[in-house]
Write a protein that holds these residues in place. Structure first.
Motif, PDB file in Angstrom:
ATOM      1  N   CYS A  74      35.059  50.072  41.211  1.00  0.00           N
ATOM      2  CA  CYS A  74      36.493  50.206  41.489  1.00  0.00           C
ATOM      3  C   CYS A  74      36.748  50.523  42.963  1.00  0.00           C
ATOM      4  CB  CYS A  74      37.098  51.279  40.597  1.00  0.00           C
ATOM      5  SG  CYS A  74      37.145  50.829  38.838  1.00  0.00           S
ATOM      6  N   ASP A  75      35.950  51.424  43.541  1.00  0.00           N
ATOM      7  CA  ASP A  75      36.149  51.788  44.944  1.00  0.00           C
ATOM      8  C   ASP A  75      35.840  50.613  45.875  1.00  0.00           C
ATOM      9  OD1 ASP A  75      36.907  54.297  44.155  1.00  0.00           O
ATOM     10  OD2 ASP A  75      35.078  55.316  44.804  1.00  0.00           O
ATOM     11  N   SER A  76      34.792  49.862  45.569  1.00  0.00           N
ATOM     12  CA  SER A  76      34.462  48.721  46.424  1.00  0.00           C
ATOM     13  C   SER A  76      35.491  47.604  46.268  1.00  0.00           C
ATOM     14  CB  SER A  76      33.050  48.211  46.138  1.00  0.00           C
ATOM     15  OG  SER A  76      32.912  47.764  44.804  1.00  0.00           O
ATOM     16  N   ALA A  94      28.822  46.486  30.017  1.00  0.00           N
ATOM     17  CA  ALA A  94      28.680  47.832  29.463  1.00  0.00           C
ATOM     18  C   ALA A  94      29.972  48.329  28.830  1.00  0.00           C
ATOM     19  CB  ALA A  94      28.213  48.800  30.553  1.00  0.00           C
ATOM     20  N   ILE A  95      31.105  48.141  29.521  1.00  0.00           N
ATOM     21  CA  ILE A  95      32.356  48.697  29.000  1.00  0.00           C
ATOM     22  C   ILE A  95      32.958  47.833  27.893  1.00  0.00           C
ATOM     23  CG2 ILE A  95      32.864  49.920  31.133  1.00  0.00           C
ATOM     24  CD1 ILE A  95      34.929  47.786  31.795  1.00  0.00           C
ATOM     25  N   SER A  96      32.321  46.708  27.601  1.00  0.00           N
ATOM     26  CA  SER A  96      32.783  45.909  26.464  1.00  0.00           C
ATOM     27  C   SER A  96      32.284  46.469  25.137  1.00  0.00           C
ATOM     28  CB  SER A  96      32.307  44.460  26.609  1.00  0.00           C
ATOM     29  OG  SER A  96      30.900  44.363  26.449  1.00  0.00           O
ATOM     30  N   GLU A 109      46.403  45.418  35.105  1.00  0.00           N
ATOM     31  CA  GLU A 109      47.766  44.995  34.783  1.00  0.00           C
ATOM     32  C   GLU A 109      48.775  45.618  35.737  1.00  0.00           C
ATOM     33  OE1 GLU A 109      48.806  45.805  30.771  1.00  0.00           O
ATOM     34  OE2 GLU A 109      47.595  44.163  29.936  1.00  0.00           O
ATOM     35  N   HIS A 110      48.607  46.901  36.010  1.00  0.00           N
ATOM     36  CA  HIS A 110      49.539  47.600  36.896  1.00  0.00           C
ATOM     37  C   HIS A 110      49.523  46.990  38.297  1.00  0.00           C
ATOM     38  CE1 HIS A 110      51.881  50.983  38.456  1.00  0.00           C
ATOM     39  NE2 HIS A 110      51.015  51.044  39.459  1.00  0.00           N
ATOM     40  N   ALA A 111      48.318  46.729  38.832  1.00  0.00           N
ATOM     41  CA  ALA A 111      48.209  46.157  40.173  1.00  0.00           C
ATOM     42  C   ALA A 111      48.795  44.749  40.217  1.00  0.00           C
ATOM     43  CB  ALA A 111      46.747  46.134  40.611  1.00  0.00           C
ATOM     44  N   THR A 112      48.566  43.972  39.169  1.00  0.00           N
ATOM     45  CA  THR A 112      49.112  42.621  39.108  1.00  0.00           C
ATOM     46  C   THR A 112      50.637  42.655  39.038  1.00  0.00           C
ATOM     47  OG1 THR A 112      47.107  41.832  37.999  1.00  0.00           O
ATOM     48  CG2 THR A 112      49.063  40.454  37.828  1.00  0.00           C
ATOM     49  N   ARG A 156      37.038  50.667  29.395  1.00  0.00           N
ATOM     50  CA  ARG A 156      37.530  49.292  29.432  1.00  0.00           C
ATOM     51  C   ARG A 156      39.056  49.267  29.365  1.00  0.00           C
ATOM     52  NH1 ARG A 156      38.939  45.104  25.894  1.00  0.00           N
ATOM     53  NH2 ARG A 156      38.375  43.030  26.679  1.00  0.00           N
ATOM     54  N   LEU A 157      39.629  50.080  28.495  1.00  0.00           N
ATOM     55  CA  LEU A 157      41.086  50.115  28.378  1.00  0.00           C
ATOM     56  C   LEU A 157      41.727  50.579  29.687  1.00  0.00           C
ATOM     57  CD1 LEU A 157      41.468  51.613  24.782  1.00  0.00           C
ATOM     58  CD2 LEU A 157      41.698  49.217  25.483  1.00  0.00           C
ATOM     59  N   ALA A 158      41.123  51.584  30.329  1.00  0.00           N
ATOM     60  CA  ALA A 158      41.651  52.067  31.607  1.00  0.00           C
ATOM     61  C   ALA A 158      41.526  51.000  32.690  1.00  0.00           C
ATOM     62  CB  ALA A 158      40.917  53.338  32.023  1.00  0.00           C
ATOM     63  N   TRP A 159      40.403  50.286  32.691  1.00  0.00           N
ATOM     64  CA  TRP A 159      40.179  49.193  33.650  1.00  0.00           C
ATOM     65  C   TRP A 159      41.278  48.136  33.511  1.00  0.00           C
ATOM     66  CZ3 TRP A 159      34.900  47.271  35.543  1.00  0.00           C
ATOM     67  CH2 TRP A 159      34.978  46.023  36.123  1.00  0.00           C
TER      68      TRP A 159
END
Length: 241
Positions: A87-89, A131-133, A149-152, A141-144
């Protein structure tokens, strides 16, 4: 850019010289941590999260248990650190795209291309995505997906404010559609090339109904459909420890 102006030529996808986001720790610590995260991502991508053994991760990293436990207490801690790094990268890459100075709709297209390219070739993104699947990490995964969605939606709100969206298009609902389509393509794609093709075809269907007619016409004339595919080696090299 106003809806009546032609879209700029499609720029190349920027790839940071280093895709890591850990510049504030010591060099030795940084290299060891990177090796562990890269090894974990490799094993997650191959065996999944539940099938990944710490012994396999250590074997791939070429490190000892002591080195592992100095940095991470468990496999879950490894996965969570991997997610933070990914996320940071990603934010570094978004900054690179932002410096291109394109309008919000073009920025969304470029960011989505970059997102897909990382899914295709960035070993850390490939590993954490698998992994998060799995059920053990479902909350991540839900947070990702929610963050995506928010950024889009933010990009689409910017496009709306600039008069680039078609009449009646709701940025939040459109954002949900974009993320659903992209994640669905990732789930069914038969390898990296198929994923790129599927997402390109999806945009060819979405852009004409999401954007103002003048912007869509300029986009079609821009050469976007013939843009170069991501350079696999650049994405892999950006993750060298």
């Amino acid at each position: 850019m106003t809806p009546s102006e032609p879209a700029p030529p499609v720029p190349d996808l920027p790839v940071p010289v280093s895709a890591w986001a850990d510049g504030e720790i010591g060099e030795r610590t940084r290299r060891t941590r990177r090796r562990l995260l890269l090894a974990a991502a490799t094993v997650f991508d191959t065996h999944g999260y539940s099938g990944a053994a710490l012994s396999d991760i250590l074997a791939v990293a070429g490190l000892t248990k002591g080195a592992l436990y100095f940095h991470f207490r468990s496999k879950q801690a490894l996965a969570e650190a991997l997610l933070v790094e990914v996320c940071d990268s990603w934010l570094l890459l978004v900054e690179e795209i932002g410096r291109l100075g394109v309008d919000p709709m073009w920025q969304l297209l470029l960011e989505t291309d970059a997102y897909v390219a990382r899914w295709m070739y960035d070993p850390l993104v490939r590993g954490i995505s698998r992994a998060i699947s799995e059920p053990d990490l479902r909350e991540h995964r839900l947070a990702w997906l929610a963050g995506w969605e928010h950024a889009t939606a933010d990009r689409l709100r910017g496009a709306e404010a600039a008069g680039l969206l078609a009449a009646g298009v709701d940025p939040v609902r459109a954002a949900r559609a974009v993320v659903a389509v992209a994640s669905g393509n990732y789930s069914v794609a038969d390898g990296p090339d198929d994923l790129w093709t599927r997402m390109s075809e999806s945009w060819e269907g979405l852009v004409p109904i999401m954007t103002a007619p003048a912007w869509a016409a300029a986009w079609r004339a821009s050469g976007w459909q013939d843009r170069p595919r991501p350079d696999a080696e650049r994405y892999r090299a950006s993750r060298e420890p």
